[in-house]
Design a protein around this motif. Structure first.
Motif, short mmCIF file in Angstrom:
data_model
loop_
_atom_site.label_atom_id
_atom_site.label_comp_id
_atom_site.label_asym_id
_atom_site.label_seq_id
_atom_site.Cartn_x
_atom_site.Cartn_y
_atom_site.Cartn_z
N LYS A 135 -11.54 -3.50 -4.84
CA LYS A 135 -12.63 -2.60 -5.19
C LYS A 135 -13.56 -2.40 -4.00
CE LYS A 135 -16.26 -1.92 -8.65
NZ LYS A 135 -16.97 -2.53 -9.81
N CYS A 178 -12.96 -1.25 -1.19
CA CYS A 178 -12.34 -1.46 0.12
C CYS A 178 -12.40 -0.19 0.97
CB CYS A 178 -10.90 -1.91 -0.06
SG CYS A 178 -10.01 -2.16 1.49
N LEU A 206 0.83 -1.20 0.00
CA LEU A 206 0.00 0.00 0.00
C LEU A 206 0.86 1.26 0.00
CD1 LEU A 206 -2.87 1.18 0.19
CD2 LEU A 206 -2.67 1.05 2.68
N ASP A 249 2.40 1.28 -3.81
CA ASP A 249 1.47 1.40 -4.93
C ASP A 249 0.33 2.38 -4.67
OD1 ASP A 249 3.00 -0.46 -6.19
OD2 ASP A 249 1.69 -2.15 -5.71
N GLY A 250 0.10 2.74 -3.39
CA GLY A 250 -0.99 3.65 -3.08
C GLY A 250 -2.33 2.93 -2.98
N PHE A 251 -3.41 3.71 -2.97
CA PHE A 251 -4.75 3.16 -2.80
C PHE A 251 -5.18 2.30 -3.99
CE2 PHE A 251 -5.78 6.96 0.06
CZ PHE A 251 -5.41 6.25 1.18
N SER A 252 -4.49 2.40 -5.10
CA SER A 252 -4.87 1.60 -6.27
C SER A 252 -4.64 0.11 -6.05
CB SER A 252 -4.07 2.06 -7.50
OG SER A 252 -2.67 1.90 -7.28
N SER A 253 -3.80 -0.23 -5.06
CA SER A 253 -3.54 -1.65 -4.78
C SER A 253 -4.63 -2.30 -3.95
CB SER A 253 -2.20 -1.80 -4.05
OG SER A 253 -2.23 -1.13 -2.80
#
Length: 209
Positions: free
Chosen positions: A87, A89, A77, A80-84
């Motif tokens: 869906k 979440c 996290l 990669d940030g919130f994109s990891s």
């Protein structure tokens, strides 16, 4: 790293010792004895678990090393940030965060008479973090505290939180007996497992065929 961790634990224990009127000298000596015992007991316990559970530490097994998974996901996290995240979440996190605050506000507003009937959000969240087997420890610990309060309420009120913290952090009420039962080949009569909707549909289709 281990020395720093032990020193950090001791500094936190001093606060608990202050609340329970314990001697700092006794706590330091106990820490030395406990560290020495851990050098012997920890390898023995690990050997017991290693022999009892062939899939120890494997994701999806009975003991999947949840802390390792948590820290790994935190590292992913951070990179990669919130994109990891899966869906929706974040929406679930926002919802449960708001629900926890609301439950605590209601608990504080009702007073002690009725607040004891409202569950603690932290206690509800711990099994999701550690594992469902933790509920057995909580149940047995609550029974011990209930009997303790009936026998000697003053001591239960003074030392109950410290004893409960030790049992929860040590996680030794059910984990060790479970490993011993598995080592001798005793299996539970019922096996329960929660699956995702897609996996559950595949299982139903397989059983139906």
């Amino acid at each position: 790293m281990n020395i720093v961790s032990t020193a950090s634990d001791l500094s936190q224990d001093f606060k608990t010792g202050y609340l329970t009127l314990s001697s700092p000298r006794s706590m330091f000596v106990s820490q030395l004895i406990g560290t020495a015992m851990g050098c012997i007991i920890s390898p023995c316990v690990f050997w017991l678990f290693f022999k009892a559970f062939k899939d120890l530490g494997t994701p999806g097994s009975q003991y999947p090393a949840p802390y390792a998974t948590v820290y790994r996901n935190m590292a992913i996290l951070g990179v990669d940030g919130f994109s990891s995240l899966p869906k929706n979440c974040l929406y679930l996190c926002y919802g449960f965060f708001g629900a926890a605050i609301l439950i605590n506000l209601i608990k504080d507003a009702l007073g002690k008479k009725w607040a004891r009937f409202i569950p603690n959000p932290m206690a509800m969240a711990i099994p999701f973090y550690i594992g469902p087997y933790f509920a057995i420890d909580m149940c047995v610990g609550s029974l011990i505290l209930f009997i303790w309060e009936k026998i000697y309420k003053a001591k239960a009120d003074a030392f109950g939180p410290a004893v409960a913290s030790g049992l929860i952090c040590g996680d030794g009420i059910w984990t060790l007996p479970s490993a011993i039962l598995a080592l001798v080949g005793v299996k539970p009569p019922i096996c329960m497992k929660f699956l995702s909707r897609g996996t559950n549909a595949k299982v139903d289709a397989f059983l139906g065929s």
